[in-house]
Design a protein around this motif. Structure first.
Motif, PDB file in Angstrom:
ATOM      1  N   ASN A 136      -9.871  55.570  11.875  1.00 31.45           N
ATOM      2  CA  ASN A 136     -10.324  56.939  12.114  1.00 31.45           C
ATOM      3  C   ASN A 136     -11.186  57.448  10.968  1.00 31.45           C
ATOM      4  OD1 ASN A 136      -9.050  57.070  14.552  1.00 31.45           O
ATOM      5  ND2 ASN A 136      -7.268  58.210  13.823  1.00 31.45           N
TER       6      ASN A 136
ATOM      7  N   GLU B  15      -0.655  58.253  23.333  1.00 32.44           N
ATOM      8  CA  GLU B  15      -1.328  57.845  24.571  1.00 32.44           C
ATOM      9  C   GLU B  15      -0.640  58.497  25.766  1.00 32.44           C
ATOM     10  OE1 GLU B  15      -3.962  56.105  23.782  1.00 32.44           O
ATOM     11  OE2 GLU B  15      -3.251  55.691  21.751  1.00 32.44           O
TER      12      GLU B  15
ATOM     13  N   SER C  35     -11.839  59.458  18.129  1.00 32.02           N
ATOM     14  CA  SER C  35     -10.603  60.046  17.608  1.00 32.02           C
ATOM     15  C   SER C  35     -10.639  61.573  17.656  1.00 32.02           C
ATOM     16  CB  SER C  35     -10.379  59.605  16.173  1.00 32.02           C
ATOM     17  OG  SER C  35     -10.580  58.228  16.073  1.00 32.02           O
TER      18      SER C  35
ATOM     19  N   PHE D 120      -9.447  57.087  31.494  1.00 32.10           N
ATOM     20  CA  PHE D 120     -10.202  58.199  30.920  1.00 32.10           C
ATOM     21  C   PHE D 120     -10.443  59.367  31.878  1.00 32.10           C
ATOM     22  CE2 PHE D 120     -10.988  54.408  28.475  1.00 32.10           C
ATOM     23  CZ  PHE D 120     -10.611  54.842  27.212  1.00 32.10           C
TER      24      PHE D 120
ATOM     25  N   ILE E 298      -7.865  65.913  26.885  1.00 33.22           N
ATOM     26  CA  ILE E 298      -6.678  65.097  27.146  1.00 33.22           C
ATOM     27  C   ILE E 298      -6.973  64.258  28.383  1.00 33.22           C
ATOM     28  CG2 ILE E 298      -4.156  65.114  27.274  1.00 33.22           C
ATOM     29  CD1 ILE E 298      -5.420  66.916  25.088  1.00 33.22           C
TER      30      ILE E 298
ATOM     31  N   CYS F  79     -15.007  64.324  27.650  1.00 30.80           N
ATOM     32  CA  CYS F  79     -14.331  63.201  26.994  1.00 30.80           C
ATOM     33  C   CYS F  79     -15.421  62.257  26.500  1.00 30.80           C
ATOM     34  CB  CYS F  79     -13.428  62.477  28.001  1.00 30.80           C
ATOM     35  SG  CYS F  79     -12.943  60.827  27.448  1.00 30.80           S
TER      36      CYS F  79
ATOM     37  N   GLY G 159     -16.341  58.697  24.053  1.00 29.77           N
ATOM     38  CA  GLY G 159     -15.827  57.523  23.355  1.00 29.77           C
ATOM     39  C   GLY G 159     -16.853  56.419  23.406  1.00 29.77           C
TER      40      GLY G 159
ATOM     41  N   SER H 288      -5.395  57.380  28.816  1.00 30.32           N
ATOM     42  CA  SER H 288      -5.835  56.417  27.790  1.00 30.32           C
ATOM     43  C   SER H 288      -6.299  55.105  28.387  1.00 30.32           C
ATOM     44  CB  SER H 288      -4.696  56.128  26.814  1.00 30.32           C
ATOM     45  OG  SER H 288      -4.444  57.249  26.047  1.00 30.32           O
TER      46      SER H 288
ATOM     47  N   GLY I  80      -1.526  62.677  20.410  1.00 30.61           N
ATOM     48  CA  GLY I  80      -1.113  63.191  21.715  1.00 30.61           C
ATOM     49  C   GLY I  80      -0.119  64.321  21.582  1.00 30.61           C
TER      50      GLY I  80
ATOM     51  N   ASN J 249     -12.532  63.528  19.488  1.00 31.38           N
ATOM     52  CA  ASN J 249     -12.615  64.007  20.863  1.00 31.38           C
ATOM     53  C   ASN J 249     -11.243  63.980  21.534  1.00 31.38           C
ATOM     54  OD1 ASN J 249     -13.298  63.022  23.974  1.00 31.38           O
ATOM     55  ND2 ASN J 249     -14.592  64.687  23.228  1.00 31.38           N
ATOM     56  N   LYS J 250     -10.395  63.081  21.070  1.00 31.92           N
ATOM     57  CA  LYS J 250      -9.052  62.957  21.626  1.00 31.92           C
ATOM     58  C   LYS J 250      -8.264  64.243  21.443  1.00 31.92           C
ATOM     59  CE  LYS J 250      -5.988  59.043  21.975  1.00 31.92           C
ATOM     60  NZ  LYS J 250      -5.460  57.821  21.457  1.00 31.92           N
TER      61      LYS J 250
ATOM     62  N   GLN K 283     -11.534  56.368  23.354  1.00 27.93           N
ATOM     63  CA  GLN K 283     -12.043  57.721  23.175  1.00 27.93           C
ATOM     64  C   GLN K 283     -12.234  57.947  21.675  1.00 27.93           C
ATOM     65  OE1 GLN K 283      -9.178  60.588  24.556  1.00 27.93           O
ATOM     66  NE2 GLN K 283     -10.641  62.270  24.637  1.00 27.93           N
TER      67      GLN K 283
END
Ligand code: SAM
Length: 443
Positions: free
Chosen positions: A235, A194, A92, A105, A99, A363, A365, A102, A142, A94-95, A90
């Motif tokens: 990142n 995660e 970074s 998805f 939620i 989500c 990625g 991991s 997280g 957007n993480k 995903q």
């Protein structure tokens, strides 16, 4: 100047023969020539059989390397393939907004948790710009502190105690039982970065990659800090490095299987492409080595192999997108009969106002899919990657755009095929070709 002659990586020189073998394109037909590599087609045949994708086969073309052919007739809108990713991540940032598990998805927790957490991020963004920077580029993504694109002051802000009760599961919004999400399973290594939709996803991720990449309490402190530096660098530069690290750990954890690396990228493009990414890739590789180096897998940590892995991802990756249940939820509320809608909106309206346009963030990625990545491009494709309502995880879903006959090649478009001809040519040049092939496949 040749790439290897200027490599700053000692391992490139020390393990040159092993690296050359690792990067040799495996023969498509001969099963015997390279005993350490399984020939590509055997790999794809096994994959197709194990996943029961009996509608397709991977085959070769004298023009374009591998391609995918139909093994049966498809009608328009038929599902051709649901391809499970080999490796993906995903984005970074957007993480911090979505939620998701991991490993697969899927969105997790509850609609309330997703909304509450995002609003919490808004409040952090408005209150503390330092926190925005720290959490966007930190590794504890997280945890309940973080950022989003939300540094704007939000006139519709929801009170903090309401946000907290949404996140804690103490407050239930109307009709969210229609959008039940899997509950959250923690990382077995104790990291907050995660989260998973099930113990089986947590275990699969651990066995495939995460046991070497976890920054939790089970990881020895100096390695944890080395991993954190690697993640921060990725990142801040290119989050494909995170996907490449997963590919390396996957291979390290399965060194004895030693799958062949995919085919080389076009040689005329490769040098300049690598030249550009080399310095930043080398820094990333050094950081990864500091964290997870294993002498038995030394050639994997050569810059040449790392460069090939990254180049392979840049050319073959597909956007990873999973629609948000939060968006579905608000659409559902909007579609309710007037009497129910009015009642529900009294509760949900302030949350929608507070979320603003962010309510529908999916989500996002990037991922590598083993079968989709064998599909060649056409500007008149007969298939496309398209998520249907029921596709709630990170699989790549390929559907037919028109009737496809048995033995026809299945093609997708790598670009927006409505762009003017010159722009299409320019975009396709990034993939190492310019002419747009629409013909049929010779098996
Ligand atoms: C996603 S891969 C597709 C599978 C590839 N044929 C293989 O052998 O692995 C993309 C690469 O396939 C080749 N390719 C795909 N479509 C093509 C086309 N229409 N014309 C020429 N080459 C193409 C290009 O080399 C491109 O970088």
């Amino acid at each position: 100047m040749g790439w290897n002659s200027v490599s700053p990586c000692d391992l490139d020189r020390e393990f040159a023969p092993q690296i050359a073998q690792l990067l040799t394109t495996p023969p498509l037909h001969s099963a015997k020539a390279f005993p350490s590599f399984r020939p590509s087609f055997e790999y794809y045949d096994e994959l197709i059989e194990s996943k029961k994708h009996d509608g397709i086969r991977v085959t070769s073309s004298s023009k374009h390397g591998k391609g995918v052919c139909a093994n049966k007739d498809f009608d328009e809108d038929d599902l051709i393939l649901k391809d499970q990713m080999l490796v993906g991540a995903q984005h970074s940032l957007n993480k911090l907004d979505c939620i998701v598990c991991s490993y697969c998805f899927r969105f997790i927790g509850s609609v309330e948790f997703q909304i509450g957490r995002r609003l919490y991020l808004h409040s952090i963004g408005t209150d503390n710009d330092g926190a925005f920077e720290r959490h966007c580029h930190g590794s504890d993504v997280g945890s309940s502190t973080s950022c989003s694109g939300a540094t704007n002051v939000n006139a519709n802000a929801v009170p903090q105690e309401v946000i907290m009760s949404l996140m804690a599961g103490d407050m239930q919004l109307p009709f969210t039982d229609q959008f039940a999400l899997p509950s959250v399973a923690a990382c077995p290594g104790g990291c907050e970065g995660e989260l998973y939709c099930s113990q089986s996803c947590a275990d699969s991720d651990w066995d495939s990659y995460h046991s070497l990449l976890c920054t939790g309490s089970r990881t020895e402190p100096s390695r944890r800090s080395a991993l954190q530096k690697f993640v921060e660098h990725a990142n801040g530069t290119n989050d494909i490095f995170l996907v490449a690290a997963k590919a390396i750990t996957y291979t390290m954890l399965r060194w004895w299987e030693c799958v062949a690396l995919p085919e080389d990228v076009d040689s005329s493009e490769e040098d300049s492409f690598r030249q550009q990414i080399r310095d930043v890739a080398f820094t990333s590789l050094q950081l990864l080595k500091d964290a997870i180096f294993d002498p038995e897998c030394s050639p994997l940590f050569s810059l040449d192999v790392y460069g090939h892995i990254i180049g392979m991802f840049e050319l073959n990756n597909l956007d990873l997108v999973v629609a948000s249940p939060v968006e579905d939820y608000f659409i559902y509320i909007d579609d309710l009969p007037d009497s129910e809608k009015e009642e529900a909106e009294k509760v949900t309206g302030p949350f929608l106002d507070a979320l603003g346009e962010d309510y529908s963030v999916p989500c996002e990625g990037t991922a590598f899919f083993p079968l989709q990545s064998c599909m060649n491009h056409s500007c008149c494709p007969n298939a496309k990657a398209f998520k249907r309502d029921e596709d709630k995880d990170g699989h790549a879903v390929i559907v037919a755009l028109e009737p496809i006959g048995k033995d026809d090649e299945i093609t997708i478009s790598y670009i927006d095929e409505d762009l003017p001809y010159e722009e299409r040519q320019a975009q396709l040049a990034d993939y190492g070709f310019t002419s747009y092939y629409t013909g049929n496949f010779e098996s």
